[in-house]
Design a protein around this motif. Sequence first.
Motif, PDB file in Angstrom:
ATOM      1  N   THR A 187      -7.215  11.780  30.818  1.00 37.87           N
ATOM      2  CA  THR A 187      -7.395  11.953  29.394  1.00 37.87           C
ATOM      3  C   THR A 187      -5.913  12.498  28.434  1.00 37.87           C
ATOM      4  N   ALA A 188      -6.100  11.642  27.141  1.00 36.13           N
ATOM      5  CA  ALA A 188      -4.651  12.597  26.570  1.00 36.13           C
ATOM      6  C   ALA A 188      -4.482  13.511  26.720  1.00 36.13           C
ATOM      7  N   THR A 189      -5.303  14.528  26.548  1.00 35.76           N
ATOM      8  CA  THR A 189      -5.085  16.146  27.025  1.00 35.76           C
ATOM      9  C   THR A 189      -4.345  16.089  28.578  1.00 35.76           C
ATOM     10  N   SER A 190      -4.902  15.653  29.557  1.00 32.48           N
ATOM     11  CA  SER A 190      -4.673  15.889  30.870  1.00 32.48           C
ATOM     12  C   SER A 190      -3.109  15.362  31.283  1.00 32.48           C
ATOM     13  N   LEU A 191      -2.709  13.825  30.739  1.00 38.36           N
ATOM     14  CA  LEU A 191      -1.250  13.787  30.568  1.00 38.36           C
ATOM     15  C   LEU A 191      -0.517  14.421  29.644  1.00 38.36           C
ATOM     16  N   LEU A 192      -1.020  14.905  28.489  1.00 42.49           N
ATOM     17  CA  LEU A 192      -0.129  15.756  27.650  1.00 42.49           C
ATOM     18  C   LEU A 192       0.298  17.686  29.078  1.00 42.49           C
ATOM     19  N   LEU A 217      -8.112  23.695  23.512  1.00 43.79           N
ATOM     20  CA  LEU A 217      -8.747  24.345  22.501  1.00 43.79           C
ATOM     21  C   LEU A 217      -9.640  22.517  22.419  1.00 43.79           C
ATOM     22  N   PRO A 218     -11.127  22.598  22.022  1.00 44.76           N
ATOM     23  CA  PRO A 218     -11.740  21.062  21.446  1.00 44.76           C
ATOM     24  C   PRO A 218     -11.319  21.382  20.341  1.00 44.76           C
ATOM     25  N   THR A 219     -12.316  19.525  20.435  1.00 41.55           N
ATOM     26  CA  THR A 219     -11.737  19.129  18.548  1.00 41.55           C
ATOM     27  C   THR A 219     -13.329  19.316  17.887  1.00 41.55           C
ATOM     28  N   GLY A 220     -14.146  19.432  19.009  1.00 40.23           N
ATOM     29  CA  GLY A 220     -14.790  19.031  18.496  1.00 40.23           C
ATOM     30  C   GLY A 220     -16.198  17.881  18.774  1.00 40.23           C
TER      31      GLY A 220
END
Length: 292
Positions: A187-192, A217-220
């Motif tokens: 995911t974008a989060t895991s890569l960042l 933090l969750p995006t919703g």
Amino acid sequence: MFIVNLPSLTALLALSTHTLANGIPVVVSPGLNVSSNANVTAHIPSCTNLTNNAPSPYCYTKLQETAYLTNWNLTSPEICAPDELWSTCFLRSIYGKPGPNCTTLTNDTKTCEQYNCTSLSLSSALCPEPTASNATSNATAESAEEWYGAWNLYALQHHIATWSAALAADTSTKAILAAVHPRTPNTATSLLTTLIPKYGLNTSTVADAALVRLLALPTGRPEPAYGNARGRGERSSLSGPQWQVALRTRLGQVLDLAMGRSGDFLGAVEGGGYSARGLASVGNLTRSLRDG
């Protein structure tokens, strides 16, 4: 638009409170206990002399900035519009006008730009770097507490925008693709979360760590996950440029959260990690991503 939110219950419970005569709770942080040793105090910066001193993590704590911003947000519904970002309202309230292109209070958005620290632009036109009240500038703060609040808004926005710009560089695609896990969905989060600690600069270690916490933090809504076509033969993998768009989109979401929810912002800047100059530059980050 975000509705102005109060800090999280966890953040409030971590601080002691008193109550004014009108019933408004006043949060008091413990401050920083400074030694009376002359060798120590000789190097303590003046937290109220904003003209001659750079921002300091020590001063963020000494000024009880978390308590100040918490108190401000507790009373902000009285001065903020229902759909106004808390960060926009704060800057408008301390600078005394809606935006840098305004000379009078007006709701005409065609001629008056509101302070908007959710932009991923590195231009300081919408989220300006604050100056002391004795400086000649539209972005002046009257008190040290106001200045540190405005500085942390500026520094957080500028830091995230710097990462966004560096990741958009053509030379960054190699580092991005190298972070893609060959056997698990990405995911974008895991890569960042992989890229920021690995390629961050020594001068921004604390700020980078705070940014990684914001990314949790969750995006919703669920974040899309993609496999690695080279390792799994899946068609859902993204190219380097596609990942660049995904990473920058996620950074924009994180910035929206912090500037729209004061509790998330305070969690990112607590301890003064963003009360410093030179957190990162696009050129240095781009070189790090290229050479790493």
